[in-house]
Write a protein that holds these residues in place. Structure first.
Motif, PDB file in Angstrom:
ATOM      1  N   PRO A   1      -0.364  -2.358   0.006  1.00  0.00           N
ATOM      2  CA  PRO A   1      -0.629  -2.858  -1.327  1.00  0.00           C
ATOM      3  C   PRO A   1       0.764  -4.125  -0.697  1.00  0.00           C
ATOM      4  O   PRO A   1       1.770  -3.837  -1.385  1.00  0.00           O
ATOM      5  CB  PRO A   1      -0.714  -2.964  -2.581  1.00  0.00           C
ATOM      6  N   LYS A   2       0.326  -5.666  -0.719  1.00  0.00           N
ATOM      7  CA  LYS A   2       1.307  -6.402  -1.053  1.00  0.00           C
ATOM      8  C   LYS A   2       3.100  -5.912  -1.965  1.00  0.00           C
ATOM      9  O   LYS A   2       2.231  -5.584  -3.670  1.00  0.00           O
ATOM     10  CB  LYS A   2       0.878  -7.599  -1.117  1.00  0.00           C
TER      11      LYS A   2
ATOM     12  N   ASN B   1      -3.864   1.143  -0.846  1.00  0.00           N
ATOM     13  CA  ASN B   1      -5.418   0.439  -0.506  1.00  0.00           C
ATOM     14  C   ASN B   1      -5.968   1.150  -0.426  1.00  0.00           C
ATOM     15  O   ASN B   1      -6.346   2.339  -0.231  1.00  0.00           O
ATOM     16  CB  ASN B   1      -5.203  -0.550   0.636  1.00  0.00           C
ATOM     17  N   LEU B   2      -6.931   1.285  -1.474  1.00  0.00           N
ATOM     18  CA  LEU B   2      -8.589   1.903  -1.496  1.00  0.00           C
ATOM     19  C   LEU B   2      -9.369   1.737  -0.300  1.00  0.00           C
ATOM     20  O   LEU B   2      -9.638   3.420   0.243  1.00  0.00           O
ATOM     21  CB  LEU B   2      -9.963   1.418  -2.670  1.00  0.00           C
ATOM     22  N   ALA B   3      -9.150   1.334   0.494  1.00  0.00           N
ATOM     23  CA  ALA B   3      -9.515   1.280   2.296  1.00  0.00           C
ATOM     24  C   ALA B   3      -9.179   2.446   2.967  1.00  0.00           C
ATOM     25  O   ALA B   3      -9.785   3.461   3.993  1.00  0.00           O
ATOM     26  CB  ALA B   3      -9.424  -0.153   3.239  1.00  0.00           C
ATOM     27  N   THR B   4      -7.386   3.055   2.535  1.00  0.00           N
ATOM     28  CA  THR B   4      -6.782   4.364   3.198  1.00  0.00           C
ATOM     29  C   THR B   4      -7.045   4.791   2.490  1.00  0.00           C
ATOM     30  O   THR B   4      -7.752   5.968   3.116  1.00  0.00           O
ATOM     31  CB  THR B   4      -5.362   3.533   3.017  1.00  0.00           C
TER      32      THR B   4
ATOM     33  N   GLU C   1      -9.249  -3.338  -5.859  1.00  0.00           N
ATOM     34  CA  GLU C   1      -9.041  -2.701  -4.936  1.00  0.00           C
ATOM     35  C   GLU C   1      -7.518  -1.596  -3.765  1.00  0.00           C
ATOM     36  O   GLU C   1      -7.383  -1.641  -3.173  1.00  0.00           O
ATOM     37  CB  GLU C   1      -8.694  -4.166  -2.938  1.00  0.00           C
ATOM     38  N   LYS C   2      -7.186  -0.910  -4.803  1.00  0.00           N
ATOM     39  CA  LYS C   2      -6.303  -0.627  -5.259  1.00  0.00           C
ATOM     40  C   LYS C   2      -6.506   1.481  -5.758  1.00  0.00           C
ATOM     41  O   LYS C   2      -6.781   0.665  -6.227  1.00  0.00           O
ATOM     42  CB  LYS C   2      -4.829  -0.867  -5.178  1.00  0.00           C
TER      43      LYS C   2
END
Lengths: 457, 457
Positions: free
Chosen positions: A8-9, B48-51, B96-97
């Motif tokens: 995340p940024k 990131n949730l994608a991770t 998204e996190k």
């Protein structure tokens, strides 16, 4: 399924080279805190939002990371909450936990919850990350560490003095030249009274806090735009721009604030603290009275502090102050406290910029054993076990690949010594050890003393 | 505004007494990791949730703490997502996190992102909290620490051996008697083939993993309920219940799995590892081959480990294994790795239960200076500064209250020595120092050597 991974940024990974440098900072700070009798505590990353909300102003509430409730949370979203502009209220309907924003409010919550188990005055330190949904930019992260000390349950000015001593010792040990600015919120209250706007303290402090950054004119304009009249601004600016020794400045200030009860108390407090600090000279940090220092947070009620690195262009690296009623918001009144927070990430940036990290900070092993096959590895592992118990870090290259590749690996990892025990060394109960920097190598008995002797020479 | 404060369920505050004990565990583990050449890294709390999604099974996805997006997030909630039963999809639309669930997946992500900067084999350690939205119960928390080591980029069995040595050394230093159970996922694959269900490995491992907890009959019933036929179950149970020395067990297993390519490789791997472990005896930990050990996580492909405390009734305190393709999910193939994770919270519970913490672990100062007023305090602060620089923690009682109250405070805090410098001592350049345990006190010169001598005698 392969995806290009990212984080995340505003957040960061720390590789080993950065970790050892960060740990050097944390270890130094922790050692100084402990030497001064502060005791460690930790609080959870997540706090109930009820604990956090309203403690950091509207902006702070907005910057809290909120954790979504589990379960059928959407049932809580009434049609009204789904309207545009209702996102803040909608967020609170579906999340009851947030990530901690600083260490001070969780500390106040901790003290109130455990008030019957703690000995007061209670001196605690806390070194943990905090999270803010701020716009990321250079030097500003969404996850960063704070290193806080606070004493709660004592109004003595000796506590403020001790914070000065801690600041001095931390930055002396880290090798950073610092300027410690001191002011007092009661003095700022007195000045607000003096210029005829006792009710506008927050607008005034918010504006003058920016003096160094934006200059006198911009501060004047901000004050005027907030409805402070020109005459009051004209009275204010020379006061906050006062320079000189603390004694000179206080002499100028004293008659001005004589009519303000709170202002006069503030001057007396500054006088006492500056006198105590004088008695502890020589300090390495320069100590300065700065009447434009305001510190944003509204819970401060007495002395306030801010530390800058003299040789680096970076904001404050440490700040804090006295608060008379921090725990009052959680129902425990009459507990005066004072504390200070070290910003480890900015300290890191300063030390990096000024090249202040000791050169021998290293994450790697001191000694790598090359791998000649299973039998030789087992032979090496025997002496490695003894070395490790003597505090020498040692690793075995795990694969019996070409020696060239193993030595390249040791070099790239900056491992200073490599030990090689092939079949012939093994039969003679010896090993060959090589200093990777000088290239010197020697065949010695395979036992701990000769190895240590070679490494120390 | 006063509110009774609390913390989210399943999370904990740590008071100083607990912190010093926890730090004893962390410091011991870290020292052993470093002695073996593992290098520290840290990754962000939020990924990131994608991770994270899809790496821990459906149950794991559900247990991720999700962080709400900032801004006008409600715009993302279509009417469809607001229907009952859509909460999981709705959550992903507005967050998204997520908070990290373990240290292994973030480590894999880290390795892939930094593959061009790292030296392989890369040995890292990582000690950080993780978060799971699990139902809290005794010994299970929503925030807890993991202490992980992994070696990635080497397929050598010496890495597995090193993990065994690390386990042995950590628990030896902590004083915990342990049993290390070893198995191999390839052997489990071979067994699944042998009983005629090569495609049901996950159902089989999930069931047999519970053998010790629920007993043979319940495992049989679970297997039958999953559609494994009675005959296969009858073939399976005696295998996973095999006991004996590793050599005996492998001798029984070898002919059974000879027809399974993967099974035969698994037997050979176990044979190699057990042989290496034998060469490193005597170890303090008992090492046992347990064919019912399965470890839940599907990414393991070779050796698997689990450690139990022999004298405490508690689940495993450490576990791990070999994974051949952890980084493949992020696009980096062919990186075999092996790692192990120490559960600091359970280790704490074991040590507490068995009374294994060293008695001298203490968060308090070694020496408190009593407060007789400002002049006396300044006198004390001079020698305190020297003591602190010599590594002796010292604090000044901040208020000049009655001596009785100051001594009571020192006693309650378990501070072992109190120094008193009133006016007469100050004039004679002396101080009185008291051993709080024995009551002995003595008046000595106010300088570092006599103070240290009194404290050490």
């Amino acid at each position: 399924m392969a995806q290009k991974p990212s984080i995340p940024k505003g957040t960061r990974d720390f590789a080993p080279e950065q970790m050892v440098r960060r740990n050097h900072i944390f270890d130094t700070i922790r050692a100084v805190f402990e030497a001064h009798g502060y005791q460690p505590i930790e609080t959870p990353a997540m706090e109930n939002l009820a604990t956090l909300l309203g403690k950091y102003g509207d902006e702070g509430d907005r910057l809290l990371f909120k954790v979504l409730n589990s379960g059928e949370f959407t049932a809580k979203l009434s049609p009204e909450l789904l309207q545009p502009g209702m996102a803040t209220r909608a967020a609170l309907a579906i999340s009851e936990k947030g990530l901690r924003y600083d260490l001070t409010v969780p500390f106040a919550r901790f003290v109130v919850q455990k008030q019957n188990e703690l000995q007061f005055p209670f001196k605690r330190y806390q070194i943990q990350p905090v999270w803010r949904a701020d716009r990321p930019q250079k030097g500003r992260y969404r996850e960063f560490y704070q290193c806080d000390i606070d004493v709660i349950g004592s109004a003595s000015m000796l506590n403020e003095l001790e914070l000065v001593l801690v600041v001095d010792e931390v930055f002396k040990r880290l090798g950073i030249k610092t300027l410690l600015k001191i002011n007092n919120r009661k003095v700022l209250c007195g000045i607000a009274e003096h210029i005829g706007h006792p009710d506008r303290l927050i607008d005034i402090t918010v504006a003058i806090d920016k003096l160094e950054k934006v200059g006198q004119e911009a501060v004047c304009n901000e004050l005027l735009s907030k409805g402070i009249d020109q005459q009051s601004v004209d009275r204010l600016m020379p006061i906050i721009s006062l320079r000189g020794t603390p004694a000179q400045m206080l002499d100028t200030l004293r008659p001005m604030l004589a009519a303000s009860e709170v202002g006069a108390r503030g001057v007396a407090e500054l006088d006492e603290l500056m006198g105590l600090v004088d008695k502890m000279q020589p300090l390495q940090t320069a100590v300065e009275l700065d009447l434009s220092l305001a510190r944003g947070l509204n819970y401060y009620t007495g002395a306030i502090f801010e530390v800058k690195a003299v040789e680096a262009q970076i904001g404050s690296i440490c700040g804090g102050g006295r608060y008379d009623d921090l725990t009052g918001i959680f129902g425990l009144r009459g507990m005066s406290g004072v504390g200070i927070s070290f910003g480890a990430d900015r300290i890191y940036d300063v030390m990096q910029q000024l090249n202040l990290f000791p050169p021998m900070l290293r994450a790697a092993s001191q000694l790598m054993f090359a791998n000649f096959g299973t039998a030789e590895s087992l032979y090496s592992l025997g002496v490695m076990r003894q070395l490790r118990r003597s505090g020498i870090s040692a690793e075995l290259y795990p694969d019996a690949v070409k020696m060239r590749r193993q030595l390249d690996y040791a070099n790239a990892r900056q491992i200073p010594f490599v030990a090689m025990a092939g079949e012939s060394e093994m039969q003679a109960n010896r090993l060959t050890i090589k200093n990777m920097a000088s290239g010197e190598q020697q065949t010695i008995p395979c036992s701990i003393d000769p190895i240590v002797e070679f490494m120390n020479k």
